[in-house]
Design a protein around this motif. Structure first.
Motif, short mmCIF file in Angstrom:
data_model
loop_
_atom_site.label_atom_id
_atom_site.label_comp_id
_atom_site.label_asym_id
_atom_site.label_seq_id
_atom_site.Cartn_x
_atom_site.Cartn_y
_atom_site.Cartn_z
N VAL A 125 58.25 31.51 55.18
CA VAL A 125 59.38 32.02 55.36
C VAL A 125 59.43 32.47 56.83
O VAL A 125 58.26 32.95 57.34
N GLY A 126 60.54 32.77 57.40
CA GLY A 126 60.83 33.54 58.44
C GLY A 126 62.17 33.35 59.32
O GLY A 126 62.64 32.17 58.93
N HIS A 127 62.52 34.22 60.21
CA HIS A 127 63.82 34.03 60.62
C HIS A 127 63.98 32.71 61.63
O HIS A 127 62.82 32.17 61.76
N THR A 128 65.18 32.34 61.90
CA THR A 128 65.13 31.11 62.78
C THR A 128 64.61 31.43 64.13
O THR A 128 64.67 32.54 64.76
N GLY A 129 63.74 30.36 64.44
CA GLY A 129 63.14 30.63 65.91
C GLY A 129 61.72 31.43 65.62
O GLY A 129 61.07 31.71 66.85
N VAL A 188 54.17 23.93 61.38
CA VAL A 188 53.87 22.92 60.42
C VAL A 188 53.69 21.59 61.20
O VAL A 188 53.03 20.75 60.72
N GLN A 189 54.39 21.51 62.44
CA GLN A 189 54.28 20.26 63.25
C GLN A 189 52.83 20.12 63.90
O GLN A 189 52.33 19.18 64.01
N SER A 218 47.69 13.58 50.49
CA SER A 218 47.21 14.74 49.76
C SER A 218 47.48 15.79 49.96
O SER A 218 47.64 16.87 49.32
N ILE A 219 48.19 16.08 51.23
CA ILE A 219 48.76 17.36 51.46
C ILE A 219 50.40 16.88 51.94
O ILE A 219 50.67 16.20 52.68
N LEU A 220 51.38 17.71 51.28
CA LEU A 220 52.77 17.07 51.62
C LEU A 220 53.25 18.39 52.47
O LEU A 220 53.41 19.65 51.80
N ILE A 221 53.77 18.35 53.63
CA ILE A 221 54.33 19.19 54.50
C ILE A 221 55.68 19.05 54.68
O ILE A 221 56.28 18.00 55.10
N MET A 222 56.51 20.12 54.17
CA MET A 222 58.09 19.87 54.23
C MET A 222 58.84 21.21 54.98
O MET A 222 58.51 22.29 54.78
N ASP A 223 59.54 20.58 55.99
CA ASP A 223 60.20 21.66 56.85
C ASP A 223 61.91 21.75 56.34
O ASP A 223 62.44 20.71 56.52
N VAL A 272 58.47 24.90 54.10
CA VAL A 272 59.20 25.86 55.05
C VAL A 272 60.52 25.84 54.20
O VAL A 272 61.16 24.94 53.97
N SER A 273 61.19 27.07 53.98
CA SER A 273 62.31 27.36 53.18
C SER A 273 63.02 28.54 53.56
O SER A 273 62.52 29.67 53.84
N HIS A 274 64.25 28.69 53.73
CA HIS A 274 65.04 30.01 53.61
C HIS A 274 65.45 30.38 52.52
O HIS A 274 66.15 31.49 52.36
N ASN A 275 65.16 29.57 51.32
CA ASN A 275 65.60 29.87 49.80
C ASN A 275 64.73 30.85 49.29
O ASN A 275 63.69 30.06 48.64
#
Ligand code: ADP
Ligand code: MG
Lengths: 264, 285
Positions: free
Chosen positions: B39-43, B50-51, B164-169, B200-203
């Motif tokens: 989590v984290g604010h925008t920017g 993650v990229q 084997s690793i799933l990265i989701m933005d 990554v999520s804001h929820n």
């Protein structure tokens, strides 16, 4: 992947160069570029170089950045130099080796060409570095306004241009994003022959076009929702008006012009 | 598979007036089969982070080790990285391009050099996972679907690569509550099958409910790290990072302010329910 592109980039600021009237900057840039081709002496080139240096100082943009734009054009400059040095015939032979002959005149010409190109690139970069795309299109629209009398769609042209310019960064960002997404799915964009490379670009181009069309549609809707209509009776937020510094710039360029034409 | 990030720093467009340091000396470790939320604010640098882990941004300072291997090393086979790490970007539906759903999902595994029969099996399996009927949808154009269905196709396209690793933005941004819930459940079941998940999520609510580890980014720095209970009960620190508590924790905080004795680590719905049941002397329903 698409980072570090500096050509045509605008650096926001509030320097002397930034504050000049965009119309004037556009016209003076063109005048200056044309003038480069009338320079006849070393002193003439030195005077233009000094002027360019003054422009860079007056824009508060680091010299390194201004030079970077030349760096990105190095291939063209080197080509111009080589073509002139090796393939133009002169009178006095300087170097002769097998079939290669370099003449004194052509070597000088080659150097002159390279200098001209460097100056030309720097001058035009100063315009784009210190003038936003919006200002440039507004300036063009304002300069071409008289053509509206003969039914030339000046406003529509300017609008199209500013929309296109506005979307270049957006589309570049989008391209970067889609390229990354497809790279993550195993695509590669830097291997294989020309044909397979074009084929590899499809997974990027198709989503890019789809999103561009979607954006265009959304933009049209948004403009309509805000009651946009054509050029007649529209007023502007920023009205062009010549100020003191604009007259100063005109004076400087006129002096430079007189100096070059006098042919010292 | 494990992920290890050591002293990671990254600057966008260095040497230009647009220079921006997006990551500052970030270090952490993620164990095999962990479920990690970011989590984290925008920017704050989440996408950049993650990229880089996914190997999509080069030229960073520091080290990223996937199962102990540094893929920035020229001697390593990057194809292997692609096979191991699946990436779902924000709004993944915009990466669809094929004529049919089946072809689009098959693109990734085909690019990895998987045999055609195996590709077909994987496409079926992936569509099954995201609950798209294979026979009904395989020949449809992905562009004829609704937004939520498109996203399912895009995610199936990544799952078919069997990473084997799933990265989701921000994979659940823009989904309706049902869609979010379903997606989180799917992710949980993938995690239970052994996939390492980085999301990554804001929820905050969904992260509190499902993750086992949370990283908090703030202005390019790793600001907090810990279990959801540790992170989502520290109101002051979250506020300092411009974030907020999950709803359950907010509710617990309000009850505490009214004088009710609720433990700090209550952040999930079932925890709160159990505590309240006990307090109110009610029987378990
Ligand atoms: N391509 C880019 N060029 C320059 N700066 C960028 C680029 N991408 C992101 N940034 C900057 O880096 C910072 C971190 O961005 P990002 O990782 O996308 O944050 P988040 O995903 O947490 O919102 C932001 O301040 C953003 O403006
Ligand atoms: Mg982001």
């Amino acid at each position: 992947m698409m980072q570090n592109v500096t050509i045509g980039q605008y650096f926001p600021g509030n320097s002397f160069m930034h504050r000049l009237d965009a119309r004037l900057k556009l016209v003076l840039t063109i005048v200056l570029i044309v003038m480069i081709f009338f320079v006849r002496s070393i002193l003439g080139y030195v005077s233009v170089a000094v002027l360019v240096a003054a422009m860079i100082l007056g824009s508060k943009i680091p010299f390194k950045m201004a030079l970077k734009s030349v760096k990105s054009m190095w291939l063209v400059i080197v080509m111009a130099f080589v073509l002139n040095a090796f393939f133009v015939k002169g009178e006095t032979v300087l170097v002769e080796w097998q079939f290669i002959r370099i003449y004194r005149e052509s070597l000088l010409r080659a150097v002159e060409m390279a200098v001209r190109l460097v100056l030309l690139v720097m001058i035009s970069t100063m315009l784009t570095f210190t003038t936003s795309a919006k200002e440039i299109t507004d300036a063009i629209e304002s300069l071409f306004r008289p053509l509206a009398k003969i039914k030339f769609p000046v406003h529509e042209m300017a609008l199209m241009m500013s929309i296109a310019l506005r979307f270049i960064p957006t589309l570049m960002e989008e391209t970067d994003r889609i390229m990354k997404a497809q790279t993550a799915r195993g695509a590669s964009f830097d291997s294989g022959n020309l044909f397979s490379r074009i084929k590899d670009m499809l997974p990027v181009l198709i989503p890019l076009f789809i999103s561009a069309f979607k954006r265009a549609e959304e933009l049209a809707l948004a403009m309509e929702a805000r009651c946009y209509h054509g050029g007649d009776n529209r007023t502007r937020l920023k009205v062009f008006k010549l100020k003191g510094i604009d007259y100063l710039a005109m004076l400087i360029i006129a002096a430079e012009m007189a100096f070059i034409i006098s042919g010292i | 598979m494990s992920i290890k990030v050591e002293n990671l720093s990254y600057t966008y467009m260095p040497g230009t007036p647009f220079e921006h340091q997006a990551l500052k000396n970030v270090s952490f470790e993620i164990e095999d089969a962990d479920f990690v939320g970011i989590v984290g604010h925008t920017g704050s640098g989440k996408s950049t982070l993650v990229q880089i882990i996914s190997g999509l941004i080069k030229g960073y300072d520091g080290k990223v080790l996937i199962n102990g291997i540094d893929y920035a090393d020229k001697k390593q086979d990057r194809k292997l990285l692609r096979r191991q790490v699946g990436v779902v970007f924000q709004y993944p539906e915009y990466q669809l391009f094929e004529e049919t759903i089946e072809k689009d999902i098959a693109y990734g595994p085909t690019k990895l050099g998987v045999e055609p029969e195996e590709v077909e099996r994987r496409v079926r399996a992936a569509m099954d996972l995201v609950e798209l009927d294979y026979d009904l949808y395989r020949n449809k154009s992905p562009f004829s679907l609704s937004g939520g269905q498109k996203r399912k196709v895009a995610i199936a396209g990544v799952l078919a690569m069997e990473p084997s690793i799933l990265i989701m933005d921000e994979p659940i941004a823009g989904l309706d509550p049902m869609g979010r819930e379903n997606f989180m459940r799917l992710t949980k079941s993938l995690n239970e099958c052994g996939l390492t998940i980085l999301m990554v999520s804001h929820n905050m609510d969904n992260l509190a409910e499902y993750t086992r580890h949370v990283l908090v980014m703030n202005d390019g720095e790793l600001f907090m790290e810990g279990t959801p209970e540790e992170i989502f009960s520290d109101y002051d620190k979250l506020r300092a990072a411009s974030l907020n508590l999950p709803e359950v924790a907010q509710f617990a905080k309000l009850l505490r302010a009214k004088g009710m004795d609720i433990p700090q680590n209550v952040i999930r719905y079932d925890q709160l329910k159990a505590v309240l049941m006990e307090k109110l002397g009610g029987k378990q329903l």
